[in-house]
Design an enzyme around this catalytic site. Sequence first.
Site, short mmCIF file in Angstrom:
data_model
loop_
_atom_site.label_atom_id
_atom_site.label_comp_id
_atom_site.label_asym_id
_atom_site.label_seq_id
_atom_site.Cartn_x
_atom_site.Cartn_y
_atom_site.Cartn_z
N GLU A 331 0.68 -1.32 0.13
CA GLU A 331 -0.04 -0.01 -0.08
C GLU A 331 0.89 1.28 -0.06
OE1 GLU A 331 -3.72 -1.60 2.47
OE2 GLU A 331 -2.22 -0.85 3.57
C1 TNX Z 1 -4.75 -4.07 4.68
S1 TNX Z 1 -2.55 -6.38 4.42
C2 TNX Z 1 -3.30 -3.87 5.15
C3 TNX Z 1 -3.11 -3.30 6.48
C4 TNX Z 1 -4.27 -3.26 7.29
C5 TNX Z 1 -5.05 -4.14 6.93
C6 TNX Z 1 -6.45 -4.58 7.79
C7 TNX Z 1 -1.70 -5.06 4.14
C8 TNX Z 1 -0.45 -5.86 3.52
N1 TNX Z 1 -2.16 -3.76 4.49
O1 TNX Z 1 -2.45 -2.12 6.49
O2 TNX Z 1 -3.95 -3.11 8.70
O3 TNX Z 1 -5.58 -4.32 5.50
O4 TNX Z 1 -6.92 -5.71 7.55
#
Ligand code: TNX
Length: 524
Positions: A331
């Site tokens: 992300e």
């Molecule tokens: C996605 S999973 C994210 C996290 C969040 C999560 C909550 C991932 C690699 N990134 O930053 O905490 O969803 O479920």
Amino acid sequence: VPATAAPGGAAAPGRGGSAAVADLSDVIPLPASVAPSGRPVELGPGTLVRVQAGSPEAAAAAQLLVDLLRPSTGFRLPVVPTDGPDDASRPLSGISLLTDGADPALGDEGYVLEASGRSVVLRAATREGLLHAVQTLRQLLPPAVEARDAQPGPWLVPGGRVEDRPRFAYRGAMLDVARHFMTVEEVQGYVDSLAAYKVNHLHLHLTDDQGWRIEIPGWPRLTEVGAATEVGGGPGGSYTQEDYAAIVAYAAERGVTVVPEVDLPGHANAALVAYPELTCDGVAPEPYTGIEVGFSTLCVDKEVTYDFVGDVVRALAAATPGEYLHIGGDEALVTTEEEYARFMRRVLPLVEATGKTAVGWQELLPLAAGPAGGGPVTVGQYWVPGAPEQPLLDSLARGNRVVMSPADHAYLDMKYAEGFPLGLQWAGFTGVEDAFAWDPATYAEGIGEQDVLGVEAAIFSETLEDLDDVETMAFPRLPGIAEIGWSPRATHDWATYRERLALQGPRWERRGVDYYRSPEVPWA
Ligand code: TNX
């Protein structure tokens, strides 16, 4: 000799009718092969724990065994070497932990457990194998074995032979200590629960926008400033190097390898608050205690960023005996694709220089050269529900590997169902069956068994304030992920799994592990 270990756990004859003996397959994860035979073996006040002479592996596993059994049985369980003087008078009585004569086909983690006559023999080539054998034996004893004070018994082990080894080398669980800080004791408590299901990696999500949780020499403000926040405005917290070492050592004693994660270059707000020079404009952002994602990044075009990341990576590598170092990479929504690639192409060699294998969220994988591209193996953690994109498949074709934690099955921070008081729901609801009923080697089109290093149950803690909350999400779902990571594909079967799962409830109650009494499970 009629078998007394009847399927389903029959009452043992001649025991006042109150005692049950487990079925030899009442174990999670289900062992690769189980052959019941003969009468149960009863442990008693005179039971000895025999350790292969000269085997530190057997001695270590014996220590874990007696630590588990002494409080509830009240037995002394003296640990003696196998060539000790009283072998002649009581051949093979008691529990033996042996490393000699283990079949090489058992691999790094396999073991054999044989219960017959007056003896239980645990045999494996490695300490890890013997630790797994101990966990199997533990589940074959009555649930009262989990109590911390003396219980009446009797302590019956069903007769027969278990021969067992894992399907995948990596069975992991991720704990997010960044969104809400968890103490050393809480993390160790979670390790106890993981080891019981032969989960062999604890992935610690140590940094995120809401907090930086690990002391890094030379960068004191990370923990002085960057650790002082968490979701919802609580006090946060962090691990000193000594704290981290205590977690690593505790886990290692139980056969669990810590995989530390620092999430880079995004999810970095806490680091930026502590060290504004890591931002592109040099201005410190506000501390963040919400639950949005994707808004922060280290400045990919400043040299100080790579000084920082280099120091972090080297400190973590030095403190971590395990093979893996997780650098996040998910992300990164405020860096362009090009900036992200430039950043990771500088950071991957920093990890490589420490001798560790880099792990990252799946976004990282396309950037890893892999053996066919003249680089080391990099491990990507698959999390986005649905089909993989071609660059990821190409990376696997270059010899990189993947750990499967698809958010629609393995994100145990998702709510069980509508209205569940804890958890998120961006990937949907995840029932107990949903967490179990998927196959890591066929989940994603184009990703096959040979690409898969293993599985991981991930728990992000935006809504989870402490270990009790984490346990409520993990249990009863996490054992299902442990089972699909360990047990042969052909054995996966929800109808019989849920019966075995129901047997774990009383064990969690005895141990004080919180769990959700899901209506999907036929609890006693
Ligand atoms: C996605 S999973 C994210 C996290 C969040 C999560 C909550 C991932 C690699 N990134 O930053 O905490 O969803 O479920």
